[in-house]
Design a protein around this motif. Structure first.
Motif: not given
Length: 534
Positions: A229-242
């Motif tokens: 969950v934490q990995l997926e959450f961090a990955e999505i945040k990074e993608q959205v910010q990008f």
């Protein structure tokens, strides 16, 4: 349901990933909503015995609406959210179905189909987007592939409803099927109220706490501290910010170097899927079998129904093995086989058929084969027909079935999967929208053009679509690199190699990463343990 969705439903990855596929089923209902009534005397009488041109316009009105719907999605799904957009598409479909059911003339029917088409365009683009953003990584590809299977189910179920209603005398024989098609849309719109919103959309709109809660329910039964969950959450945040910083600001960004090539591949594959000739077999199969010499409306409907069952059945192996077989082999083999079957059908039609200029009054239902011959200002009617060759008729039916099977097991799933995975994050939303719009643009054109084509050039139509398939196979061989069994990031490395016209030279290991590269050695063990659960 204080969260705005059912945590129990969210915890079941297959339910949360597959229910929205009902939206794909609406696409299937669209495809066969006319094929079962084209030879219905009550339908013909109600709408003034439409000839090839008007009938083509009636059929084409729905994909025309879908084209508009697909282009609206990039704005609509971002404004309302994925979940609400899918719900909206269902209610739009219901309105279109009601208008079609109540139609008293061609104009009203076209309006109803345009509105229903708008719904299909919205749903066919938003549903795969929702599925890819809500399902667990390990089953994401499988869930998106279910979109194509739901389309085949929609085609088959609508056709069987029409077949059953063909035994009813009067207008109810076509009004009932058009009215019943509102039921799946109602189920979709009401059922989606119990499903969660896309976490990615929530993060993109600053609602991170809600997104984390949904990810926890979907991936870990509510445990927000779960590693996956934490990995997926961090990955999505990074993608959205990008995407917020680097994402495409306009469609002009799709023409930039390195991007234009992939946009061309995505749009052309969707175009080739329509130019393959599958339109003939789905929209106008009744006409195809009538021209082959299959007589009797009931017998024709039964023969047509078999192909819809085959379409459903042969899509299953593709869903299961699409990652193992690879995209390139499936597309090359699929287009090649479809070309062969169409050449065989065209050859048999041309070798044993003829223009029949006898009194056509007993064949008014064979609208697409009406050929207008202008001689000294006198109009005579003719149909391209095979008579007295039972073996040839059966061979054409078998080759038509084999054509449908070839499409279902190859091009059907890959035409949706390939465009969804070749674009970089910063342009993905707009690029996928353009690819889907390409599908609907060619769908519209061919739905309108096929009846006049069959009416004026008869069997030559099959050769034209066979040539399209042959060209498509060559196109794939030279320009479509393999993208199967790669992450979206690894696909970037594939296209960075170049080989624009020599796709077979792409290194099969390009961009391959180990688990250490993705999550780091210190988290490898815990990540693998969590991944196995999903």
């Amino acid at each position: 349901m204080g969260k705005g969705y059912s945590a129990t439903i969210a915890a079941n990855p297959y339910v949360v990933g597959s229910f929205a596929c009902i939206g794909g089923g609406l696409f299937g209902l669209d495809i066969s909503s006319m094929s079962g009534v084209l030879s219905n005397p009550s339908y013909l009488a109600q709408f003034g015995n439409p000839t090839a041109g008007p009938q083509g316009a009636i059929v084409a009105s729905m994909p025309a609406g879908s084209l508009v719907g697909a282009l609206l999605v990039s704005k609509l799904a971002d404004w309302l959210g994925r979940k609400k957009t899918i719900i909206l598409s269902g209610w739009i479909w219901v309105i279109g179905a009601i208008i079609q059911c109540a139609s008293v003339d061609r104009g009203m029917l076209v309006v109803g189909r345009l509105i229903a088409g708008l719904s299909v365009g919205i749903a066919s683009t938003t549903v795969p987007l929702y599925q890819s953003e809500i399902t667990a990584p390990a089953i994401r590809g499988r869930m998106v592939s279910l979109q194509q299977w739901s389309i085949t189910w929609g085609i088959m179920l609508q056709y069987f409803v029409q077949f059953g209603c063909s035994y009813i005398n009067g207008k109810a024989s076509f009004r009932i099927p058009w009215g019943l098609q509102a039921i799946p849309a109602i189920v979709l719109s009401i059922g989606m109220l119990w499903f969660p919103e896309s976490p990615r959309w929530l993060i993109d709109h600053g609602r991170e706490a809600e997104a984390l809660e949904i990810l926890a329910d979907v991936h870990a039964h509510g445990d927000a501290n779960n590693d996956l969950v934490q990995l997926e959450f961090a990955e999505i945040k990074e993608q959205v910010q990008f995407e917020q910083k680097e994402g495409a600001k306009s469609y002009a960004d799709l023409l930039k170097p390195g991007i234009a090539r992939r946009v061309f591949l995505g749009m052309s594959l969707q175009a080739w899927s329509q130019l393959s000739g599958m339109n003939i077999m789905m929209y106008y199969i009744t006409y195809v079998f009538q021209g082959a010499g299959l007589s009797g409306r009931r017998g024709n409907l039964i023969a047509s129904a078999v192909q819809y069952v085959l379409n459903v059945a042969f899509t299953v192996p593709a869903i299961i093995y699409i990652d193992k077989w690879g995209r390139r082999p499936m597309m090359i083999i699929g287009f090649s086989l479809m070309a062969m079957w169409l050449f065989l059908v065209g050859g048999l039609q041309g070798g044993f058929g003829h223009w029949d200029r006898s009194d056509p009054s007993n064949r008014k239902s064979t609208l697409a084969f009406i050929h207008l011959l202008y001689t000294n200002r006198t109009i005579s009617l003719a149909v391209w027909l095979i008579t007295g060759h039972g073996g040839v008729t059966r061979a054409i039916i078998v080759f038509s079935y084999l054509f449908v099977c070839s499409f279902a097991i190859t091009i059907g799933p890959t035409s949706w999967t390939y465009p969804a995975e070749i674009f970089p994050m910063k342009v993905r939303a707009k690029a996928v929208s353009m690819s889907t719009a390409s599908n609907w643009a060619f769908n519209t054109a061919l739905a309108f053009a096929v009846p006049p084509g069959l009416a004026n050039i008869g069997f030559v139509t099959y050769f034209i679509f066979g040539i399209f398939n042959f060209i498509a196979a060559i196109h794939v061989i030279f320009m479509f690199p393999e993208t199967g069994r790669r992450t979206l990031e690894e696909v970037e490395a594939v296209f960075e190699q170049g080989h624009v016209f020599t796709a077979w030279k792409v290194d099969p290991n390009a961009g391959r990463k180990t688990i250490d590269d993705i999550v780091g050695k210190d988290r490898k063990s815990s990540f693998n343990d969590e991944k196995e659960k999903y």
